[in-house]
Design a protein around this motif. Sequence first.
Motif, PDB file in Angstrom:
ATOM      1  N   GLU A  91      79.453 -50.212 -47.684  1.00 42.01           N
ATOM      2  CA  GLU A  91      79.171 -49.028 -48.733  1.00 42.01           C
ATOM      3  C   GLU A  91      77.899 -48.630 -48.669  1.00 42.01           C
ATOM      4  O   GLU A  91      76.928 -49.617 -48.618  1.00 42.01           O
ATOM      5  CB  GLU A  91      79.610 -49.566 -49.956  1.00 42.01           C
ATOM      6  CG  GLU A  91      80.965 -49.584 -50.334  1.00 42.01           C
ATOM      7  CD  GLU A  91      81.763 -48.282 -50.815  1.00 42.01           C
ATOM      8  OE1 GLU A  91      81.055 -47.221 -50.591  1.00 42.01           O
ATOM      9  OE2 GLU A  91      83.036 -48.300 -50.892  1.00 42.01           O
ATOM     10  N   HIS A  92      77.537 -47.362 -48.464  1.00 41.77           N
ATOM     11  CA  HIS A  92      76.016 -46.658 -48.496  1.00 41.77           C
ATOM     12  C   HIS A  92      75.969 -45.971 -49.646  1.00 41.77           C
ATOM     13  O   HIS A  92      76.727 -45.300 -49.957  1.00 41.77           O
ATOM     14  CB  HIS A  92      75.591 -46.012 -47.088  1.00 41.77           C
ATOM     15  CG  HIS A  92      75.854 -47.043 -45.907  1.00 41.77           C
ATOM     16  ND1 HIS A  92      74.990 -47.854 -45.594  1.00 41.77           N
ATOM     17  CD2 HIS A  92      76.787 -47.176 -45.212  1.00 41.77           C
ATOM     18  CE1 HIS A  92      75.318 -48.398 -44.381  1.00 41.77           C
ATOM     19  NE2 HIS A  92      76.811 -48.225 -44.273  1.00 41.77           N
ATOM     20  N   GLU A  93      74.659 -45.967 -50.135  1.00 43.79           N
ATOM     21  CA  GLU A  93      74.410 -44.741 -51.205  1.00 43.79           C
ATOM     22  C   GLU A  93      72.886 -44.496 -50.976  1.00 43.79           C
ATOM     23  O   GLU A  93      72.150 -45.211 -50.908  1.00 43.79           O
ATOM     24  CB  GLU A  93      74.413 -45.486 -52.584  1.00 43.79           C
ATOM     25  CG  GLU A  93      73.974 -44.275 -53.757  1.00 43.79           C
ATOM     26  CD  GLU A  93      74.311 -45.105 -55.059  1.00 43.79           C
ATOM     27  OE1 GLU A  93      75.312 -45.284 -55.543  1.00 43.79           O
ATOM     28  OE2 GLU A  93      73.009 -45.225 -55.765  1.00 43.79           O
ATOM     29  N   PHE A  94      72.909 -42.983 -50.716  1.00 44.18           N
ATOM     30  CA  PHE A  94      71.497 -42.345 -50.384  1.00 44.18           C
ATOM     31  C   PHE A  94      71.189 -41.465 -51.657  1.00 44.18           C
ATOM     32  O   PHE A  94      71.869 -40.786 -51.974  1.00 44.18           O
ATOM     33  CB  PHE A  94      71.852 -41.684 -49.026  1.00 44.18           C
ATOM     34  CG  PHE A  94      72.247 -42.359 -47.928  1.00 44.18           C
ATOM     35  CD1 PHE A  94      71.895 -43.631 -47.657  1.00 44.18           C
ATOM     36  CD2 PHE A  94      73.139 -41.881 -47.011  1.00 44.18           C
ATOM     37  CE1 PHE A  94      72.540 -44.357 -46.653  1.00 44.18           C
ATOM     38  CE2 PHE A  94      73.772 -42.476 -46.021  1.00 44.18           C
ATOM     39  CZ  PHE A  94      73.491 -43.726 -45.812  1.00 44.18           C
ATOM     40  N   GLN A  95      69.985 -41.570 -51.756  1.00 49.37           N
ATOM     41  CA  GLN A  95      69.119 -40.493 -52.636  1.00 49.37           C
ATOM     42  C   GLN A  95      68.691 -39.248 -51.772  1.00 49.37           C
ATOM     43  O   GLN A  95      68.060 -39.470 -50.920  1.00 49.37           O
ATOM     44  CB  GLN A  95      68.114 -41.056 -53.357  1.00 49.37           C
ATOM     45  CG  GLN A  95      68.442 -42.054 -54.327  1.00 49.37           C
ATOM     46  CD  GLN A  95      69.070 -41.476 -55.658  1.00 49.37           C
ATOM     47  OE1 GLN A  95      68.848 -40.155 -56.007  1.00 49.37           O
ATOM     48  NE2 GLN A  95      69.583 -42.260 -56.466  1.00 49.37           N
ATOM     49  N   LEU A  96      69.142 -38.274 -52.119  1.00 46.69           N
ATOM     50  CA  LEU A  96      68.621 -36.775 -51.337  1.00 46.69           C
ATOM     51  C   LEU A  96      67.588 -36.259 -52.111  1.00 46.69           C
ATOM     52  O   LEU A  96      67.738 -36.133 -53.394  1.00 46.69           O
ATOM     53  CB  LEU A  96      70.161 -35.875 -50.980  1.00 46.69           C
ATOM     54  CG  LEU A  96      70.774 -36.308 -49.755  1.00 46.69           C
ATOM     55  CD1 LEU A  96      71.264 -37.889 -49.853  1.00 46.69           C
ATOM     56  CD2 LEU A  96      72.047 -35.304 -49.598  1.00 46.69           C
ATOM     57  N   GLY A  97      66.949 -35.421 -51.502  1.00 50.63           N
ATOM     58  CA  GLY A  97      66.002 -34.250 -51.902  1.00 50.63           C
ATOM     59  C   GLY A  97      66.712 -33.057 -52.136  1.00 50.63           C
ATOM     60  O   GLY A  97      68.066 -32.889 -51.683  1.00 50.63           O
ATOM     61  N   ALA A  98      66.051 -32.044 -52.572  1.00 53.23           N
ATOM     62  CA  ALA A  98      66.801 -30.755 -52.705  1.00 53.23           C
ATOM     63  C   ALA A  98      65.719 -29.515 -52.500  1.00 53.23           C
ATOM     64  O   ALA A  98      64.665 -29.887 -52.517  1.00 53.23           O
ATOM     65  CB  ALA A  98      67.522 -30.624 -53.965  1.00 53.23           C
ATOM     66  N   TYR A  99      66.527 -28.615 -52.207  1.00 52.00           N
ATOM     67  CA  TYR A  99      65.807 -27.245 -52.235  1.00 52.00           C
ATOM     68  C   TYR A  99      66.399 -26.450 -53.390  1.00 52.00           C
ATOM     69  O   TYR A  99      67.190 -26.652 -54.079  1.00 52.00           O
ATOM     70  CB  TYR A  99      66.011 -26.517 -50.911  1.00 52.00           C
ATOM     71  CG  TYR A  99      65.406 -27.181 -49.683  1.00 52.00           C
ATOM     72  CD1 TYR A  99      64.124 -26.837 -49.029  1.00 52.00           C
ATOM     73  CD2 TYR A  99      66.311 -28.283 -49.109  1.00 52.00           C
ATOM     74  CE1 TYR A  99      63.770 -27.525 -48.121  1.00 52.00           C
ATOM     75  CE2 TYR A  99      65.979 -28.696 -48.071  1.00 52.00           C
ATOM     76  CZ  TYR A  99      64.750 -28.694 -47.324  1.00 52.00           C
ATOM     77  OH  TYR A  99      64.204 -29.249 -46.186  1.00 52.00           O
ATOM     78  N   GLN A 100      65.682 -25.142 -53.668  1.00 51.66           N
ATOM     79  CA  GLN A 100      65.977 -24.410 -55.169  1.00 51.66           C
ATOM     80  C   GLN A 100      67.111 -23.355 -54.832  1.00 51.66           C
ATOM     81  O   GLN A 100      66.936 -22.333 -54.758  1.00 51.66           O
ATOM     82  CB  GLN A 100      64.718 -23.611 -55.131  1.00 51.66           C
ATOM     83  CG  GLN A 100      63.219 -24.518 -55.229  1.00 51.66           C
ATOM     84  CD  GLN A 100      62.637 -24.472 -53.927  1.00 51.66           C
ATOM     85  OE1 GLN A 100      63.266 -24.287 -52.993  1.00 51.66           O
ATOM     86  NE2 GLN A 100      61.546 -25.172 -54.114  1.00 51.66           N
ATOM     87  N   THR A 101      68.280 -24.200 -54.885  1.00 45.85           N
ATOM     88  CA  THR A 101      69.474 -23.780 -54.870  1.00 45.85           C
ATOM     89  C   THR A 101      70.273 -24.183 -55.924  1.00 45.85           C
ATOM     90  O   THR A 101      70.150 -25.234 -56.321  1.00 45.85           O
ATOM     91  CB  THR A 101      70.050 -23.786 -53.763  1.00 45.85           C
ATOM     92  OG1 THR A 101      70.473 -25.148 -53.178  1.00 45.85           O
ATOM     93  CG2 THR A 101      69.613 -23.204 -52.441  1.00 45.85           C
ATOM     94  N   ASP A 102      71.628 -23.432 -56.095  1.00 43.17           N
ATOM     95  CA  ASP A 102      72.207 -23.868 -57.372  1.00 43.17           C
ATOM     96  C   ASP A 102      73.618 -24.530 -56.840  1.00 43.17           C
ATOM     97  O   ASP A 102      74.359 -23.920 -56.199  1.00 43.17           O
ATOM     98  CB  ASP A 102      72.623 -22.511 -58.094  1.00 43.17           C
ATOM     99  CG  ASP A 102      73.119 -22.733 -59.685  1.00 43.17           C
ATOM    100  OD1 ASP A 102      72.540 -23.067 -60.375  1.00 43.17           O
ATOM    101  OD2 ASP A 102      74.283 -22.745 -59.640  1.00 43.17           O
ATOM    102  N   PHE A 103      73.888 -25.772 -57.080  1.00 43.85           N
ATOM    103  CA  PHE A 103      74.964 -26.306 -56.653  1.00 43.85           C
ATOM    104  C   PHE A 103      75.340 -27.520 -57.825  1.00 43.85           C
ATOM    105  O   PHE A 103      74.351 -28.356 -57.956  1.00 43.85           O
ATOM    106  CB  PHE A 103      74.808 -26.932 -55.576  1.00 43.85           C
ATOM    107  CG  PHE A 103      75.746 -27.620 -54.694  1.00 43.85           C
ATOM    108  CD1 PHE A 103      76.717 -26.701 -54.127  1.00 43.85           C
ATOM    109  CD2 PHE A 103      76.040 -29.073 -54.704  1.00 43.85           C
ATOM    110  CE1 PHE A 103      77.685 -27.419 -53.157  1.00 43.85           C
ATOM    111  CE2 PHE A 103      77.000 -29.459 -54.301  1.00 43.85           C
ATOM    112  CZ  PHE A 103      77.842 -28.860 -53.384  1.00 43.85           C
ATOM    113  N   HIS A 104      76.596 -27.579 -58.221  1.00 46.97           N
ATOM    114  CA  HIS A 104      77.068 -28.628 -59.043  1.00 46.97           C
ATOM    115  C   HIS A 104      78.411 -29.230 -58.649  1.00 46.97           C
ATOM    116  O   HIS A 104      79.340 -28.487 -58.333  1.00 46.97           O
ATOM    117  CB  HIS A 104      76.922 -28.195 -60.524  1.00 46.97           C
ATOM    118  CG  HIS A 104      75.737 -27.550 -61.053  1.00 46.97           C
ATOM    119  ND1 HIS A 104      75.424 -26.391 -60.775  1.00 46.97           N
ATOM    120  CD2 HIS A 104      74.905 -28.185 -61.845  1.00 46.97           C
ATOM    121  CE1 HIS A 104      74.187 -25.978 -61.362  1.00 46.97           C
ATOM    122  NE2 HIS A 104      73.743 -27.133 -61.920  1.00 46.97           N
ATOM    123  N   THR A 105      78.495 -30.703 -58.379  1.00 47.97           N
ATOM    124  CA  THR A 105      79.778 -31.174 -58.460  1.00 47.97           C
ATOM    125  C   THR A 105      80.383 -31.717 -59.632  1.00 47.97           C
ATOM    126  O   THR A 105      81.591 -32.010 -59.461  1.00 47.97           O
ATOM    127  CB  THR A 105      79.605 -32.374 -57.391  1.00 47.97           C
ATOM    128  OG1 THR A 105      78.540 -33.186 -58.001  1.00 47.97           O
ATOM    129  CG2 THR A 105      78.957 -31.955 -55.933  1.00 47.97           C
TER     130      THR A 105
END
Length: 717
Positions: A91-105
């Motif tokens: 199992e792997h878990e990664f923290q991601l950065g983001a850009y200024q866009t609108d996205f929700h899971t």
Amino acid sequence: MEQWKKWEQALTEAVDTDYSYGLAKRMEEPRTNPVLGYRTAGSQAEFETGELLYREMKQLGLKEVHKDKIRVDSWDFHHAVLRFRDHQGKEHEFQLGAYQTDFHTEGFKEFSMVYLGRGTACQYENVDVKGKLVLIDINQREEWWINFPVYQAHLKGAAALIAVQDNGYGEIHETALNAQDIAGPMEAAAFSISQADAAVLKADMARRAGENQGEYGETRVLFDASSTVLKDQESYNIVGTIPGREKDSLILLSAHYDSYFSGFQDDNAAVAMMLGIARAILKTGYQPNKTLVFCALAAEEWGVVDSKYDWSAGAYEQVFTARPEWQGKVFADLNFELPAHAHGKRDGVRCTYEYASFMEDFVKRIRNIPAAYPEGIEVLYPIQTWSDDFSMAIAGIPSMVNEFSAGEFMETHYHSQFDNEEFYQEEVFRFHHEFYGKLVLAIDRSAAVPLDFGRLFGAVADSVDRKMCRKTGAQEEGLLQGLEKAGELAKTLYKAVQTINQRYEELLEQRNGTCAGMSGCVSADEEGLSAAGGGCRKLEAACRELNRRLLGLFRKEQDYFVRLNWHDEVLFPQEAVGSNLQAIYKALECLRQGDAEGGLNAVYEIDNNRYAFLFDKEVFSYFTEYVLNQPADRLKWGAGRIVHHENLFELVASLKEKHQKAGGQTADLERERRALLKVAENQEQCYREDIQYMENSVGKLTALMEDCLKTIPDIKW
């Protein structure tokens, strides 16, 4: 000058970098992302940081502390976490950065992920990415910006794009994440991942490759992300003052308080230094002649949806909508960026052309330069578009910024989680406190705005390409003669300004000599007890009309001469067309010889047509038209500064097709050559018009300088 040396020494002794460092660290506490940080435009974290700075200004003793309301598009990035199980069941878990866009899971959601190299149009051939996550490599510093591959993925139906830096930025470590402005629409979702984490995913996808999948297959991942963009939200710039005797003559100090990750250098340390300078000035008891304004700016990193010019929104709104009355009153803006780290062996101040002479004289007086700068200090000009000083300048506020863009920090640590206190250099931080504090005192000793317009006219003359003028039929002689006349007039004007300011310094020195103590001068002047003080007030009053005209002239220069190319470089009106024509002439010769490859290489350099080589027409057209045909209030500081664009998408497509068919042999390119000849004719006409436009503009500026000279006060007394 003895009294001013004492003030400078008092300021040096009052500087406390421990205070500034502590404030920079406190600014890190509000964050939108609990793990990574981020204090972004219009977010709750930005608001809380603004409240912290508001309280800090009051506690320091600044006056008229207030919040200037501005409208920006807001971004709140709370988290982006990716989980997956590799072929070995790990199992792997990664923290991601983001850009200024609108996205929700709305919690973890399963996605299929594909890897598509550089993310250009050709890599989507025969690949279905609908509803999937697309992983790509990107080098934003040397290739193309993030918005192009993101929108390409969006048009292909991808759920989101995840980018890993392949050099360019975040080079300090394989675990570095990176963040930049998106310069695109909010609905085309984008995130960032480290090289180390991307390598794990790529290895797994390589193992899953099959006969019909090429080198990489697909993998299943769980993705949980919350990134919210809202248009037209409220934010605040925080302002405080040290009142001077001249209420309508201002010296502005500025730095931005939004950030990516913890943002220690960019720009916590800068805001803290700005207030550290305010604290030191207050501690000395110095009573300024001009009102000193300290402005913490919101929304510098980003603040406008779907605009090529989506950064420096807070500064632009401050001087164009919140406080337009500053225009014509501010002698100079000292803007600060990343000031607690040496960005090379030589320190630098980057300023407008018009402040270069004053700054060079000031720099000569600086001693005790730290060992971090063995090559001393240089003055650079003109300013660039990277920071808030550009928005200030085009509003008519002469501006400058500590040079920060040339060092390796921008490639290694900038906009990553490695922008932290581990790379803090106290001696550099202290030196910049002292240097810019002394600069404030130096500008405060000017009765007339110390602008030398000759630097600009000289630079314009140097930019005129006589060979290009001959080739295009442009009549440059009138322009060059006008520039010569304007240059001589500018020398006369600046010499008069210097004479005024020398007399003002003498009066200030005499005034201070009559005061019993350092902090008693203002009250003595107000009561008319000091003859020298009365002389200061008389000269200040005599210079008000001159200063209004000098700053008006500066603003007109920005309107007439400041243009941008598609890489956001600052240039003069005819320079972009001149560069286009150089490439066009080279391309025409290649096409005449049937050399499609040579023609393509030359066309690649014309305006933004390099993107026609790499992305679909819809992508290319989108990011062309949103510059050329969008309301000025969405383009902010870039509105109207790109001119004479040539859209060569169809020509590129045709040349690419013929080059491929020719297989490296010569091809019949006469149709393409004729099409490009029409482009050349159009650009040549634009060049002729630009030279004529500049000649007319120089004439108008010359008349304004003559008006300035008529308002030079008599200082024989």
